[in-house]
Write a protein that holds these residues in place. Structure first.
Motif, PDB file in Angstrom:
ATOM      1  N   ILE A  11     -41.018-126.948 -63.556  1.00  0.00           N
ATOM      2  CA  ILE A  11     -40.032-127.716 -64.323  1.00  0.00           C
ATOM      3  C   ILE A  11     -38.697-127.734 -63.586  1.00  0.00           C
ATOM      4  N   ASN A  12     -38.298-126.571 -63.117  1.00  0.00           N
ATOM      5  CA  ASN A  12     -37.024-126.455 -62.414  1.00  0.00           C
ATOM      6  C   ASN A  12     -37.033-127.268 -61.123  1.00  0.00           C
ATOM      7  N   TYR A  13     -38.172-127.262 -60.445  1.00  0.00           N
ATOM      8  CA  TYR A  13     -38.299-128.017 -59.191  1.00  0.00           C
ATOM      9  C   TYR A  13     -38.125-129.512 -59.446  1.00  0.00           C
ATOM     10  N   CYS A  14     -38.833-130.026 -60.448  1.00  0.00           N
ATOM     11  CA  CYS A  14     -38.767-131.469 -60.733  1.00  0.00           C
ATOM     12  C   CYS A  14     -37.370-131.879 -61.186  1.00  0.00           C
ATOM     13  N   THR A  15     -36.762-131.050 -62.040  1.00  0.00           N
ATOM     14  CA  THR A  15     -35.409-131.364 -62.490  1.00  0.00           C
ATOM     15  C   THR A  15     -34.419-131.255 -61.334  1.00  0.00           C
ATOM     16  N   GLY A  16     -34.593-130.212 -60.510  1.00  0.00           N
ATOM     17  CA  GLY A  16     -33.714-130.024 -59.362  1.00  0.00           C
ATOM     18  C   GLY A  16     -33.834-131.135 -58.342  1.00  0.00           C
ATOM     19  N   ALA A  17     -35.053-131.696 -58.200  1.00  0.00           N
ATOM     20  CA  ALA A  17     -35.243-132.798 -57.254  1.00  0.00           C
ATOM     21  C   ALA A  17     -34.403-134.005 -57.645  1.00  0.00           C
TER      22      ALA A  17
END
Length: 513
Positions: free
Chosen positions: A312-318
């Motif tokens: 989740i953090n990866y997708c939001t951070g992207a």
């Protein structure tokens, strides 16, 4: 006889654990009963053992106010400086960086992305080491002094290679700050208190974005040619010097962990540790000798909840990649250089207001999923609008709602991580670092989605960001249903004791949905 004694002690402890949360929250004013005193004494809180609930409540409020007044404003200011140093390169592009260093092709994008190499690699070991030594004020301020100096030195770079080296080193030393601050906050506040405090801290990134436009506009317009230096060089020098200047003041103001903060009395330190123990029925940080490192990391790798949260953090951070290129995207609206820099301010100010309001609500209702996905849907709408038209009003409206939507949801994803991967402390420290570290992997490639040739629509970049947000919403839904299932299992297990009489889960603990 020994088995009976053990069973009696377990019954006393279970009864006490059920009462303790209401005592710490000030729900009752009755004196502590014998069972409560047994638990407090066993947990080595002798100064609290004889207190009434009213005294405990008053002491808890005093500790919370004392920590709030020193920790939160200081971290807010430091985060503003942290983000200024990280993203100076975005404003420097409009101040002549590319022309002066002769950057061609994708060299500017490489200078942006190389920061994330050091930033990603060092976050997890940095946070585990921070937990081991137990002195965040000393550790974080040392790293801050070094990265401030490196940022200032970036303004003296005379070649592409020298500038790349500064960016790489900047990433290494900035890696300690964000996950270190998030973990430090989690060692001081209960889960229902953490959201609004993390939001207050995280507002520093939005205020930085707002101030960056104002500061950059002033420097670019008024310092071009001062002492023979280009304005982009002054941007790095001034903002790096501000960071170094703030370090000694912050060192004496910031707390360490509850057990190692000298400006709290012994009674206040006991309360700071005990109230978090009450919140989760897990032991918090006590001594550096008790902290595990490699074992905590292995536990983290084996926890499926952590991997969903990391995703989740990866997708939001992207989708946050637009932050670095936000001035460049707004430059396609057809305004002057100064006007463009000033236009970057309102979205970040709106983001501050939105973030604190939504995170306050998330804490108040003890809810995470809907408070996180609503801003994600707003940001998704913004990306669609921004990519669908070149009209000034519509595009600026899209930009205005993208920044609050992404930042609010990203902050809530980190809060959800801290609430879910809660114990032991070393595991939580590693989880927060891993989430932010792997979440920034996207920074290695998203810089190449914004070449100048893609202006004004930046269709590929905006499409990828929108897709990442959609995936993040789906993953958040999966996590919510999975944690709801875990809570049902805990409720069932609380009613069933194992063979040796121990509860399968700490009584009263529930995952926050």
């Amino acid at each position: 006889m020994e088995a009976n004694d053990q069973k009696t002690m377990m019954e006393q402890k279970s009864a006490a654990l059920e009462k303790k949360p209401s005592v710490a929250d000030g729900v009752t004013s009755e004196p502590l009963d014998a069972a409560d005193r047994v638990v407090i004494e066993r947990e080595q809180f002798p100064l609290l053992a004889s207190m009434t609930a009213e005294q405990l409540t008053a002491l808890e409020r005093r500790v919370r106010r004392k920590v709030d007044s020193r920790l939160l404003p200081t971290l807010l200011v430091l985060y503003i400086l942290n983000y200024l140093d990280r993203n100076t390169i975005a404003q420097a592009k409009l101040g002549g960086l590319q022309v002066d260093l002769g950057l061609t092709g994708s060299e500017y994008q490489t200078a942006v992305s190389i920061f994330y190499v050091g930033y990603i690699l060092f976050q997890i070991p940095s946070n585990i080491w921070l937990n081991k030594i137990g002195k965040p004020a000393l550790y974080l301020m040392t790293c801050m002094a070094i990265w401030g100096a490196i940022s200032a030195c970036s303004g003296a770079a005379q070649s592409y290679g020298g500038f790349l080296a500064c960016r790489f080193l900047l990433g290494i030393f900035e890696a300690a700050f964000f996950p270190g601050c998030m973990y430090t906050l989690s060692t001081w506040y209960k889960r229902e208190e953490l959201g609004k405090r993390m939001a207050f801290f995280y507002c520093g990134s939005q205020l930085s974005g707002a101030f960056a436009g104002l500061i950059s506009a002033g420097i670019v317009e008024n310092m071009d040619g001062v002492r023979g230096l280009e304005p982009w060089r002054w941007l790095f020098i001034i903002e790096g010097a501000m960071t170094v200047f703030a370090v000694p003041f912050a060192y004496f103001i910031l707390p360490n962990f509850p057990s190692t903060t000298r400006w709290l009395t012994k009674e206040e330190r006991e309360m700071a540790v005990w109230r978090l123990h009450v919140d989760s029925n897990h032991a918090e940080w006590t001594r550096k000798e008790d902290q595990i490192t490699w074992a905590a990391f292995v536990m983290l790798l084996q926890d499926w909840k952590n991997w969903i949260l990391v995703a989740i953090n990866y997708c939001t951070g992207a989708s946050l990649s637009i932050n670095t290129f936000f001035p460049a995207v707004l430059a396609t609206l057809g305004r002057s250089r100064t006007e463009t820099l000033l236009l970057t301010t309102p979205p970040y100010l709106l983001s501050c207001i939105t973030m604190f309001s939504i995170c306050w609500s998330a804490d108040h209702f003890r809810e995470r999923f809907w408070h996180m996905t609503a801003p994600l849907l707003t940001a998704l709408t913004g990306f669609i609008v921004l990519g669908a038209t070149t009209a000034f009003g519509a595009r600026y409206f899209g930009a205005m709602i993208i920044i609050p939507g992404i930042y609010v949801s990203y902050n809530l994803s980190v809060i959800w991580q801290a609430n879910t991967i809660y114990s032991p402390p070393a595991k939580r420290a590693g989880a927060l670092a891993m989430s932010n570290s792997l979440g920034n992997i996207a920074g290695l490639y998203t810089a190449y989605l914004f070449p100048d040739s893609a202006a004004p629509r930046y269709a590929l970049a905006l499409g990828v960001n929108a897709g990442m947000i959609f995936i993040s919403i789906l993953l958040a839904a999966v996590l919510r249903f999975a944690l709801a299932r875990e809570n049902r299992l805990i409720e069932k297990q609380e009613q069933e004791e194992t063979v040796d009489g121990r509860l399968a889960h700490a009584r009263g603990f529930r995952y926050v949905l």
